[in-house]
Design an enzyme around this catalytic site. Sequence first.
Site, short mmCIF file in Angstrom:
data_model
loop_
_atom_site.label_atom_id
_atom_site.label_comp_id
_atom_site.label_asym_id
_atom_site.label_seq_id
_atom_site.Cartn_x
_atom_site.Cartn_y
_atom_site.Cartn_z
N ASP A 50 0.83 -1.21 0.00
CA ASP A 50 0.00 0.00 0.00
C ASP A 50 0.86 1.25 0.00
O ASP A 50 2.05 1.20 0.28
CB ASP A 50 -0.87 0.02 1.27
N LYS A 71 -3.09 4.31 -3.42
CA LYS A 71 -3.41 5.53 -4.16
C LYS A 71 -2.17 6.41 -4.10
O LYS A 71 -1.62 6.63 -3.03
CB LYS A 71 -4.57 6.23 -3.47
N MET A 186 -6.86 9.09 10.00
CA MET A 186 -7.54 9.63 8.81
C MET A 186 -8.43 10.82 9.17
O MET A 186 -9.53 10.96 8.65
CB MET A 186 -8.36 8.52 8.12
N1 SAH Z 1 -3.16 0.16 9.45
C1 SAH Z 1 -2.61 1.48 9.70
C2 SAH Z 1 -3.64 2.56 9.51
C3 SAH Z 1 -4.13 2.68 8.10
S1 SAH Z 1 -5.26 4.00 7.87
C4 SAH Z 1 -2.00 1.50 11.10
O1 SAH Z 1 -2.23 0.57 11.88
O2 SAH Z 1 -1.28 2.44 11.40
C5 SAH Z 1 -4.20 5.28 7.32
C6 SAH Z 1 -4.07 6.34 8.39
O3 SAH Z 1 -3.14 5.90 9.37
C7 SAH Z 1 -3.53 7.65 7.93
O4 SAH Z 1 -4.54 8.46 7.37
C8 SAH Z 1 -3.03 8.23 9.23
O5 SAH Z 1 -4.08 8.69 10.03
C9 SAH Z 1 -2.45 6.99 9.89
N2 SAH Z 1 -1.02 6.83 9.61
C10 SAH Z 1 -0.43 5.78 9.05
N3 SAH Z 1 0.91 5.96 8.99
C11 SAH Z 1 1.15 7.16 9.55
C12 SAH Z 1 2.33 7.92 9.81
N4 SAH Z 1 3.55 7.46 9.47
N5 SAH Z 1 2.20 9.11 10.40
C13 SAH Z 1 1.01 9.59 10.76
N6 SAH Z 1 -0.13 8.92 10.54
C14 SAH Z 1 -0.07 7.72 9.95
#
Ligand code: SAH
Length: 283
Positions: A50, A71, A186
Amino acid sequence: MTHTPELPAFRWPQMEPGWVWLCGAGPGDPGLLTLHAANALRQADVVIYDALVQEAILDWAAQAEHIYAGKRGGKPSAKQRDISLQLVDLARAGKKVLRLKGGDPFVFGRGGEEAQTLVQHNVPVRIIPGISAGIGGLAYAGIPVTHRDVNQSVTFVTGHDQSGNTPGSLDWGSISRGSQVIVIYMGMKHIAQIAEKLLNAGRPIDEPVAVVTSATTDDQTVLETTLGRVVDDIANAGLEPPAIICVGKSALMRQVLDWQGMAAGQAPRNLDPLGRGRPAESA
Ligand code: SAH
């Protein structure tokens, strides 16, 4: 040229042809991968990944074909159903398939849906958890998601509902009353509505808020603000997703625990941001 770290001796599981390993890649910093993820990266025939999975991590699977399933650059995202069925096809073609997702695959990552489709198609799966951005990303900003003086619970919420629109389906009143600390994934697109709903539900206007963008990567930024100012401050700072938004007093702990700032030579701003009293000097 990146150096692939050696794994310590252990009975590491072997990827078998026809299997899909659904694996979390952590929030960004390759050092936050699990050893099971590293073991999978070196064995996979195909890595289907992803957005938000760092290049350096993919480099550890140099032998594998890399397929992008997210995306990026304005291209429309692959449909969730198409991704799941592509995993089924690759597995049936006898590949060792590594499905790599940001953070933890089962936290706001649709990993449950993908795994379910695989099982429904009789494809064997292994699940490899990862460090979720809402925990590890905040830790890199010096914010503990729980602290005895702040919270006995923490609520993880998504700022998007299934339609990708407003977070209207959440009961913000209950969330607001039930949890001292709210960690929002998000949340950038709808931060204005979210802040308004929390304020309407009785959260104070001066409630501490931290916004951590691109957490654990070289581009990490941290905004410290309040519920009343968060919308303007995000706009003024020009912050972009991905971001984790932490609402609650734990955000104050960064004043003492900004370990990256300290590593860069800054003094902690406040040794006692929660006002619990300084620890007694040891004799
Ligand atoms: N499965 C992922 C979340 C996926 S949804 C997890 O457990 O972290 C995607 C959202 O995760 C983004 O919109 C943001 O809110 C958060 N996110 C993922 N990586 C991030 C990062 N390095 N820094 C800040 N927010 C992050």
